[in-house]
Design a protein around this motif. Structure first.
Motif, PDB file in Angstrom:
ATOM      1  N   GLY A   9      14.853   7.425   9.128  1.00 27.46           N
ATOM      2  CA  GLY A   9      14.595   8.269  10.281  1.00 27.46           C
ATOM      3  C   GLY A   9      15.819   8.443  11.136  1.00 27.46           C
ATOM      4  N   ARG A  10      16.589   7.345  11.340  1.00 28.80           N
ATOM      5  CA  ARG A  10      17.790   7.443  12.167  1.00 28.80           C
ATOM      6  C   ARG A  10      18.826   8.360  11.533  1.00 28.80           C
ATOM      7  NH1 ARG A  10      20.135   1.853  14.096  1.00 28.80           N
ATOM      8  NH2 ARG A  10      18.068   1.915  15.102  1.00 28.80           N
ATOM      9  N   ARG A  11      18.946   8.256  10.171  1.00 25.80           N
ATOM     10  CA  ARG A  11      19.927   9.110   9.482  1.00 25.80           C
ATOM     11  C   ARG A  11      19.523  10.571   9.607  1.00 25.80           C
ATOM     12  NH1 ARG A  11      20.556  11.379   4.441  1.00 25.80           N
ATOM     13  NH2 ARG A  11      22.725  11.619   3.732  1.00 25.80           N
ATOM     14  N   ARG A  12      18.223  10.856   9.486  1.00 23.73           N
ATOM     15  CA  ARG A  12      17.761  12.242   9.600  1.00 23.73           C
ATOM     16  C   ARG A  12      18.027  12.780  11.006  1.00 23.73           C
ATOM     17  NH1 ARG A  12      14.854  16.287   7.718  1.00 23.73           N
ATOM     18  NH2 ARG A  12      13.374  17.378   9.063  1.00 23.73           N
ATOM     19  N   ALA A  13      17.809  11.964  12.011  1.00 25.97           N
ATOM     20  CA  ALA A  13      18.071  12.401  13.387  1.00 25.97           C
ATOM     21  C   ALA A  13      19.538  12.727  13.569  1.00 25.97           C
ATOM     22  CB  ALA A  13      17.636  11.314  14.364  1.00 25.97           C
ATOM     23  N   ALA A  14      20.396  11.923  12.947  1.00 24.67           N
ATOM     24  CA  ALA A  14      21.833  12.188  13.056  1.00 24.67           C
ATOM     25  C   ALA A  14      22.192  13.505  12.409  1.00 24.67           C
ATOM     26  CB  ALA A  14      22.617  11.038  12.408  1.00 24.67           C
ATOM     27  N   ILE A  15      21.561  13.801  11.260  1.00 25.92           N
ATOM     28  CA  ILE A  15      21.839  15.060  10.565  1.00 25.92           C
ATOM     29  C   ILE A  15      21.414  16.253  11.432  1.00 25.92           C
ATOM     30  CG2 ILE A  15      21.178  16.470   8.582  1.00 25.92           C
ATOM     31  CD1 ILE A  15      21.009  13.889   6.952  1.00 25.92           C
ATOM     32  N   LEU A  16      20.247  16.114  12.058  1.00 27.01           N
ATOM     33  CA  LEU A  16      19.731  17.222  12.853  1.00 27.01           C
ATOM     34  C   LEU A  16      20.598  17.495  14.075  1.00 27.01           C
ATOM     35  CD1 LEU A  16      15.884  16.504  12.690  1.00 27.01           C
ATOM     36  CD2 LEU A  16      17.165  18.273  11.483  1.00 27.01           C
ATOM     37  N   CYS A  17      21.366  16.487  14.514  1.00 22.70           N
ATOM     38  CA  CYS A  17      22.200  16.674  15.705  1.00 22.70           C
ATOM     39  C   CYS A  17      23.548  17.297  15.381  1.00 22.70           C
ATOM     40  CB  CYS A  17      22.413  15.322  16.396  1.00 22.70           C
ATOM     41  SG  CYS A  17      20.918  14.708  17.212  1.00 22.70           S
ATOM     42  N   VAL A  18      23.887  17.392  14.110  1.00 18.89           N
ATOM     43  CA  VAL A  18      25.167  17.965  13.731  1.00 18.89           C
ATOM     44  C   VAL A  18      25.202  19.437  14.131  1.00 18.89           C
ATOM     45  CG1 VAL A  18      26.636  18.588  11.792  1.00 18.89           C
ATOM     46  CG2 VAL A  18      25.535  16.348  11.852  1.00 18.89           C
ATOM     47  N   ARG A  19      26.269  19.821  14.815  1.00 14.34           N
ATOM     48  CA  ARG A  19      26.416  21.203  15.253  1.00 14.34           C
ATOM     49  C   ARG A  19      27.508  21.879  14.439  1.00 14.34           C
ATOM     50  NH1 ARG A  19      23.857  22.429  19.900  1.00 14.34           N
ATOM     51  NH2 ARG A  19      25.301  24.071  20.478  1.00 14.34           N
ATOM     52  N   MET A  20      27.385  23.174  14.272  1.00 15.04           N
ATOM     53  CA  MET A  20      28.383  23.945  13.535  1.00 15.04           C
ATOM     54  C   MET A  20      28.947  25.039  14.442  1.00 15.04           C
ATOM     55  SD  MET A  20      25.800  26.023  10.967  1.00 15.04           S
ATOM     56  CE  MET A  20      24.747  24.614  10.642  1.00 15.04           C
ATOM     57  N   ARG A  21      30.255  25.193  14.393  1.00  9.23           N
ATOM     58  CA  ARG A  21      30.919  26.228  15.183  1.00  9.23           C
ATOM     59  C   ARG A  21      31.179  27.418  14.270  1.00  9.23           C
ATOM     60  NH1 ARG A  21      34.134  27.011  19.833  1.00  9.23           N
ATOM     61  NH2 ARG A  21      35.996  28.315  19.540  1.00  9.23           N
ATOM     62  N   ILE A  22      30.540  28.528  14.575  1.00  9.79           N
ATOM     63  CA  ILE A  22      30.689  29.734  13.759  1.00  9.79           C
ATOM     64  C   ILE A  22      31.328  30.817  14.609  1.00  9.79           C
ATOM     65  CG2 ILE A  22      29.493  31.538  12.456  1.00  9.79           C
ATOM     66  CD1 ILE A  22      27.402  29.498  11.687  1.00  9.79           C
ATOM     67  N   THR A  23      32.410  31.366  14.098  1.00 17.90           N
ATOM     68  CA  THR A  23      33.089  32.473  14.768  1.00 17.90           C
ATOM     69  C   THR A  23      32.600  33.790  14.184  1.00 17.90           C
ATOM     70  OG1 THR A  23      35.093  31.233  15.316  1.00 17.90           O
ATOM     71  CG2 THR A  23      35.307  33.620  15.133  1.00 17.90           C
ATOM     72  N   VAL A  24      32.169  34.681  15.046  1.00 25.79           N
ATOM     73  CA  VAL A  24      31.847  36.049  14.648  1.00 25.79           C
ATOM     74  C   VAL A  24      33.054  36.901  15.002  1.00 25.79           C
ATOM     75  CG1 VAL A  24      30.319  38.022  14.955  1.00 25.79           C
ATOM     76  CG2 VAL A  24      29.384  35.707  14.997  1.00 25.79           C
ATOM     77  N   LEU A  25      33.703  37.445  13.992  1.00 31.28           N
ATOM     78  CA  LEU A  25      34.894  38.266  14.204  1.00 31.28           C
ATOM     79  C   LEU A  25      34.467  39.731  14.271  1.00 31.28           C
ATOM     80  CD1 LEU A  25      37.969  38.504  14.418  1.00 31.28           C
ATOM     81  CD2 LEU A  25      38.068  38.548  11.922  1.00 31.28           C
ATOM     82  N   GLY A  26      34.517  40.307  15.455  1.00 33.97           N
ATOM     83  CA  GLY A  26      34.059  41.667  15.679  1.00 33.97           C
ATOM     84  C   GLY A  26      32.848  41.649  16.590  1.00 33.97           C
ATOM     85  N   ALA A  27      32.936  42.387  17.695  1.00 33.26           N
ATOM     86  CA  ALA A  27      31.846  42.387  18.687  1.00 33.26           C
ATOM     87  C   ALA A  27      31.244  43.772  18.847  1.00 33.26           C
ATOM     88  CB  ALA A  27      32.364  41.867  20.032  1.00 33.26           C
ATOM     89  N   GLY A  28      31.337  44.581  17.800  1.00 34.86           N
ATOM     90  CA  GLY A  28      30.702  45.895  17.832  1.00 34.86           C
ATOM     91  C   GLY A  28      29.210  45.764  17.606  1.00 34.86           C
ATOM     92  N   ALA A  29      28.592  46.872  17.210  1.00 36.70           N
ATOM     93  CA  ALA A  29      27.141  46.862  17.019  1.00 36.70           C
ATOM     94  C   ALA A  29      26.722  45.825  15.998  1.00 36.70           C
ATOM     95  CB  ALA A  29      26.670  48.253  16.592  1.00 36.70           C
ATOM     96  N   MET A  30      27.465  45.706  14.897  1.00 35.69           N
ATOM     97  CA  MET A  30      27.067  44.757  13.872  1.00 35.69           C
ATOM     98  C   MET A  30      27.416  43.332  14.255  1.00 35.69           C
ATOM     99  SD  MET A  30      25.263  44.610  11.355  1.00 35.69           S
ATOM    100  CE  MET A  30      25.097  46.399  11.394  1.00 35.69           C
ATOM    101  N   GLY A  31      28.628  43.104  14.760  1.00 35.64           N
ATOM    102  CA  GLY A  31      28.995  41.764  15.180  1.00 35.64           C
ATOM    103  C   GLY A  31      28.079  41.247  16.273  1.00 35.64           C
ATOM    104  N   GLY A  32      27.709  42.136  17.194  1.00 34.18           N
ATOM    105  CA  GLY A  32      26.792  41.731  18.252  1.00 34.18           C
ATOM    106  C   GLY A  32      25.440  41.323  17.710  1.00 34.18           C
ATOM    107  N   SER A  33      24.956  42.042  16.687  1.00 40.34           N
ATOM    108  CA  SER A  33      23.675  41.695  16.071  1.00 40.34           C
ATOM    109  C   SER A  33      23.760  40.346  15.361  1.00 40.34           C
ATOM    110  CB  SER A  33      23.245  42.782  15.083  1.00 40.34           C
ATOM    111  OG  SER A  33      22.993  44.006  15.743  1.00 40.34           O
ATOM    112  N   VAL A  34      24.851  40.115  14.641  1.00 43.07           N
ATOM    113  CA  VAL A  34      25.023  38.837  13.946  1.00 43.07           C
ATOM    114  C   VAL A  34      25.053  37.693  14.952  1.00 43.07           C
ATOM    115  CG1 VAL A  34      26.603  37.466  12.517  1.00 43.07           C
ATOM    116  CG2 VAL A  34      26.198  39.879  11.967  1.00 43.07           C
ATOM    117  N   ALA A  35      25.774  37.890  16.056  1.00 44.87           N
ATOM    118  CA  ALA A  35      25.853  36.841  17.076  1.00 44.87           C
ATOM    119  C   ALA A  35      24.476  36.532  17.659  1.00 44.87           C
ATOM    120  CB  ALA A  35      26.818  37.272  18.180  1.00 44.87           C
ATOM    121  N   ARG A  36      23.689  37.562  17.943  1.00 49.10           N
ATOM    122  CA  ARG A  36      22.360  37.333  18.510  1.00 49.10           C
ATOM    123  C   ARG A  36      21.449  36.603  17.524  1.00 49.10           C
ATOM    124  NH1 ARG A  36      23.283  42.519  20.584  1.00 49.10           N
ATOM    125  NH2 ARG A  36      21.897  43.580  19.120  1.00 49.10           N
TER     126      ARG A  36
END
Length: 388
Positions: free
Chosen positions: A1-28
């Motif tokens: 259970g402790r290992r699973r909780a640790a996995i669930l807390c892992v965060r990922m940093r994702i960069t969306v390159l482009g903030a037009g109509a499509m990039g904005g949709s991907v970000a949302r």
């Protein structure tokens, strides 16, 4: 259970390159997930900031003066590239230099082939890249791979995409004007009897019956990326055809632009000096009034495979339906944005091997469709009785 909780807390940093109509949709769509640290980068820093402000979380930045570069991607676990496809190689080089897993929306066949040439460099660097992950290319490729697993042999695959906005009449620009111009201007590629060949854009017209509200629609050949990879990744495939269906007012308008020479980037002389017809046209199209209401368009993507099962003729239909989403994203934008959003999470989680891959080689069909279904894509997967 402790290992699973640790996995669930892992965060990922994702960069969306482009903030037009499509990039904005991907970000949302990425912002649906609390484990995503969202970073939006655009040549226009204010546009990137506006996307983040509308979402209510994340960070934003502008591109440096040298353009797309490794420093703009530093610290990311993956980058989702939502810029004009002509910039894909530049973005790939930046991701490779930064050692950042990469995914984009596609390259209209010729760019896709150039991107595949970087496979050795990405493998040597230990960096994964998946190219062309929207609805089509992207989900269409994965669906073709799924079909090849449901049949013993696959001889032909027909991919047809159609969309309509029930609340809109007349001419409209459903997605990137430059992409539509290229699709209806540049020669299309089809794979027939085991050979790739060029055909004029807009030919090969058929009347195709989609479910309502799209209904019956003319669909034609346009330049697309699926023929660049599927003939080599689906064993035994002899025929592959991609067709696009748009409302008559939309496709008719863009055909007229092409016939008038307005799709050309070649400058023509005017009293004010040389002018590129395409630049003027795209600028004018981008100035068309935008509705304040959320998009209500609905899109269907059909992948029809024909071959054999148990020594007898057999067929398979993979149908995807994209509907408007609670974030105010229309069906068409959702269909393009959600596959790259899901794929970027896969990349950030380390689920793709190093190298440059087409979607059908990198994304396990059953698992990928399962993730898309949980995000709101509606699927109809079934055997076909009529395989003529």
């Amino acid at each position: 259970g402790r290992r699973r909780a640790a996995i669930l807390c892992v965060r990922m940093r994702i960069t969306v390159l482009g903030a037009g109509a499509m990039g904005g949709s991907v970000a949302r769509l990425l912002a649906r997930h609390d484990d995503v640290e969202l970073h939006v980068v655009d040549a226009d820093a204010e546009r990137a900031s506006s996307v983040v402000a509308a979402i209510g979380r994340g960070t934003a930045a502008g591109l440096p003066s040298e353009g797309i570069s490794a420093p703009a991607l530093d610290g990311s676990d993956a980058v989702a590239v939502c810029v004009p496809y002509r910039l894909n190689l530049e973005a790939m080089r930046a991701a490779l230099a930064a050692r950042i897993p990469y995914v984009d929306l596609g390259g209209l066949f010729h760019m896709t082939r150039r991107q595949l040439e970087l496979d050795g460099e990405f493998r040597e660097a230990g960096v994964p890249a998946v190219i062309g992950v929207g609805a089509c290319p992207g989900l269409s490729n994965v669906m073709a791979k799924l079909a090849s697993g449901r049949l013993d042999t696959v001889e032909s695959i027909d991919i047809v995409d159609g969309s309509v906005d029930p609340g809109t009449t007349g001419f409209a620009v459903p997605y990137s004007a430059e992409t539509i111009l290229d699709e209806l201007d540049l020669p299309a590629m089809v794979y027939e009897n085991g050979e790739l060949k060029e055909v004029p854009a807009g030919t090969g017209a058929i009347e195709y019956e989609f479910p309502e509200p799209v209904g019956r629609m003319e669909a034609v050949y346009t330049l697309h990326s699926e023929p660049a990879t599927l003939p080599s990744t689906i064993p035994g495939l002899r025929n592959l055809r991609w067709r696009l269906g748009l409302p008559p007012e939309v496709i008719g308008g863009f055909r007229l632009f092409v016939e008038l020479g307005l799709a050309s980037s070649e400058p023509i002389p005017t009293s004010a000096g040389p002018v590129s017809p395409r630049e003027v046209l795209v600028a004018l199209l981008n100035r068309l009034p935008q509705s304040d209401q959320p998009g209500q368009d609905v899109e269907f993507l059909d992948v029809v495979a024909r071959g054999t099962r148990g020594g007898k003729p057999a067929g398979f239909l993979g149908r995807s339906k994209f509907e408007p989403q609670p974030e105010g994203i229309g069906g068409g934008a959702f269909g393009t944005a959600i596959p790259i959003a899901v794929a970027s999470r896969w990349l950030a989680e380390g689920r793709v091997e190093p190298g440059v891959h087409p979607p059908e080689s990198a994304l396990a069909p059953e698992a990928f469709l399962g993730d898309l279904e949980r995000e709101g894509v509606v699927f109809d997967l079934r055997e076909l009785d009529d395989v003529d």
